[in-house]
Design a protein around this motif. Structure first.
Motif, PDB file in Angstrom:
ATOM      1  N   UNK A 362     -20.634  90.609 -62.207  1.00  0.00           N
ATOM      2  CA  UNK A 362     -20.418  89.684 -63.323  1.00  0.00           C
ATOM      3  C   UNK A 362     -19.647  90.369 -64.454  1.00  0.00           C
ATOM      4  N   UNK A 363     -19.768  91.678 -64.536  1.00  0.00           N
ATOM      5  CA  UNK A 363     -19.025  92.427 -65.550  1.00  0.00           C
ATOM      6  C   UNK A 363     -17.535  92.476 -65.296  1.00  0.00           C
ATOM      7  N   UNK A 364     -17.100  92.122 -64.086  1.00  0.00           N
ATOM      8  CA  UNK A 364     -15.674  92.111 -63.753  1.00  0.00           C
ATOM      9  C   UNK A 364     -15.019  90.762 -64.064  1.00  0.00           C
ATOM     10  N   UNK A 378     -11.187  95.138 -54.544  1.00  0.00           N
ATOM     11  CA  UNK A 378     -10.512  96.435 -54.628  1.00  0.00           C
ATOM     12  C   UNK A 378     -11.260  97.371 -55.578  1.00  0.00           C
ATOM     13  N   UNK A 379     -11.804  96.813 -56.654  1.00  0.00           N
ATOM     14  CA  UNK A 379     -12.595  97.618 -57.592  1.00  0.00           C
ATOM     15  C   UNK A 379     -13.962  97.971 -57.013  1.00  0.00           C
ATOM     16  N   UNK A 380     -14.554  97.020 -56.294  1.00  0.00           N
ATOM     17  CA  UNK A 380     -15.897  97.233 -55.753  1.00  0.00           C
ATOM     18  C   UNK A 380     -15.923  98.386 -54.759  1.00  0.00           C
ATOM     19  N   UNK A 381     -14.929  98.454 -53.887  1.00  0.00           N
ATOM     20  CA  UNK A 381     -14.904  99.522 -52.887  1.00  0.00           C
ATOM     21  C   UNK A 381     -14.855 100.896 -53.557  1.00  0.00           C
ATOM     22  N   UNK A 387     -16.884 101.591 -47.491  1.00  0.00           N
ATOM     23  CA  UNK A 387     -15.737 100.979 -46.827  1.00  0.00           C
ATOM     24  C   UNK A 387     -15.524  99.540 -47.307  1.00  0.00           C
ATOM     25  N   UNK A 388     -14.290  99.076 -47.215  1.00  0.00           N
ATOM     26  CA  UNK A 388     -13.928  97.755 -47.718  1.00  0.00           C
ATOM     27  C   UNK A 388     -14.758  96.648 -47.064  1.00  0.00           C
ATOM     28  N   UNK A 389     -15.062  96.775 -45.780  1.00  0.00           N
ATOM     29  CA  UNK A 389     -15.824  95.737 -45.086  1.00  0.00           C
ATOM     30  C   UNK A 389     -17.233  95.607 -45.666  1.00  0.00           C
ATOM     31  N   UNK A 390     -17.876  96.750 -45.922  1.00  0.00           N
ATOM     32  CA  UNK A 390     -19.217  96.708 -46.504  1.00  0.00           C
ATOM     33  C   UNK A 390     -19.164  96.208 -47.946  1.00  0.00           C
ATOM     34  N   UNK A 391     -18.144  96.644 -48.691  1.00  0.00           N
ATOM     35  CA  UNK A 391     -18.002  96.176 -50.077  1.00  0.00           C
ATOM     36  C   UNK A 391     -17.810  94.667 -50.113  1.00  0.00           C
TER      37      UNK A 391
END
Length: 412
Positions: A362-364, A378-381, A387-391
């Motif tokens: 929510x902060x994003x 992209x920021x979460x990973x 890895x991108x899939x888990x993110x």
């Protein structure tokens, strides 16, 4: 049958949230409420901890009027004496702390505080309070450090007006403890254990995962010693206080007890209440279950999968080509821990504590320009270092829960 406690109360409390974290998150919640009712007003730590300020904020959150700046200033002017804990000394205290005096008063009683206007009588009581605080820190230093941080203020009641109140506190005016005019330091110490445990529980209950919404409809507990009937939240609070008193009782040695001491009865009563709570733990959430099983010594069953708005069962389907923004009537405040508390400006307001992923997510976002899933991913990973899939899976869960809770909306 309740087993033997396997951990000290302060250790179990810290496993849920260390005292400093708990206080910071509680202050964050009150500051968010002020953001809602008095935008531009910033509470100092002292005001955020002040029982009367917290009472006024609580009334506003319950839909019982707005937040009066004059009332906050009046509360801030209340004078106290520091004897290891702030003791109310103001001759005008009776009107300033009218709410807690009224709430805890037995039928027919009109409790009045001792203040500096009572001269030597007040000074004598103050000296006993100071010794009681010192004794607490000497006998049970870890417990004192754990509980006293939740007691912002203490008022001594004139014995002839107290109506038999030995010690009292109220969740409606959190942070203040009222005690009868003491004769012995240990009376003060016991009161601080008892009421400090209640204040600790209140802060845990408003910031952590403690009670399911079904708790309001749960059976009432009837105790064997007075046959009083309590709703589940009050039952848990009583059990928690008796459990802390029972642990404290193991440390007092030969100290003289007051005539109304509950210490000799504490373990028996904690066991009775704890047994009942174990039979009704289906309406408890993860943190309260952890505390219950830790203090009763009973093994835990299956892990409670219900937590906060990160729960997968709350999620709606999230499109990875979608865009998201915070709903316009939502206010957000983040504690130093990174956890976020949000409020929807309804009547009365709705308050949510978010889990770690949802707090970050929510902060994003903001309430004006929609943000794409791809950009947040992209920021979460990077933030979560996965890895991108888990993110992506975690982000879908967080966004889904936020959308389901009407805190975030999906846009084309």
């Amino acid at each position: 049958m309740v087993g033997s406690p396997v951990a000290s109360a302060h250790v179990l409390h810290a496993a849920i949230a260390p005292a400093a974290v708990l206080v910071d998150e509680r202050r964050t919640l009150y500051r968010l409420a002020v953001d809602l009712f008095a935008p531009g007003t910033e509470l100092s730590d002292n005001l955020a901890d002040h029982p009367i300020v917290r009472y006024e904020i609580g009334r506003a959150l319950a839909g019982q009027g707005g937040l009066e700046q004059a009332r906050l200033a009046e509360a801030a002017a209340l004078s106290v004496r520091d004897v290891g804990i702030d003791v109310i000394s103001d001759p005008a205290a009776a009107s300033l702390i009218e709410a807690p005096l009224r709430i805890v008063a037995p039928a027919g009683a009109s409790p009045q505080p001792l203040t500096e206007a009572d001269g030597e009588r007040f000074e004598a009581a103050l000296a006993i309070v100071a010794e009681g605080v010192r004794l607490f820190r000497e006998i049970a230093p870890d417990m004192a450090e754990d509980l006293l941080v939740h007691v912002s203020m203490l008022a001594v009641l004139k014995r002839e007006t107290s109506g038999g109140v030995v010690s009292a506190s109220s969740r409606y005016v959190p942070g203040i403890v009222l005690i009868d005019e003491p004769s012995l330091p240990l009376e003060v110490t016991e009161a601080l254990v008892h009421e400090g445990a209640h204040e600790k529980f209140f802060d845990l209950a408003i910031t952590q995962n403690f009670l399911d919404s079904r708790a309001e409809d749960a059976d009432y507990f009837e105790n064997s010693w007075s046959h009083a009937r309590w709703p589940l939240e009050q039952t848990f609070a009583a059990w928690h206080a008796y459990s802390c008193l029972a642990q404290f009782n193991m440390s007092i040695g030969t100290e003289q007890l007051g005539p109304d001491s509950l210490l000799p009865k504490a373990r028996e009563r904690a066991n009775e209440i704890g047994g009942w709570l174990l039979e009704h733990e289906d309406v408890l959430l993860a943190d309260s279950r952890q505390l219950l099983h830790g203090l009763t010594g009973e093994p835990t069953g299956e892990a409670d999968e219900r937590s906060d708005v990160d729960c997968v069962t709350l999620c709606t389907e999230i499109r990875e080509n979608g865009h998201f923004r915070v709903v316009s009537d939502v206010r957000i405040r983040r504690a130093r821990t990174g956890r976020a508390v949000v409020v929807r400006a309804t009547r009365p307001p709705e308050i949510f504590w978010l889990g770690s992923d949802a707090s970050w997510t929510v902060g994003q976002l903001d309430d004006r320009n929609p943000t794409s899933f791809e950009f947040v991913l992209s920021r979460a990973a990077k933030e979560w270092q996965v890895p991108s899939e888990l993110a992506a899976r975690r982000l879908r869960t967080s966004l889904g829960s936020l959308v389901s809770s009407s805190l975030v909306e999906s846009t084309p």
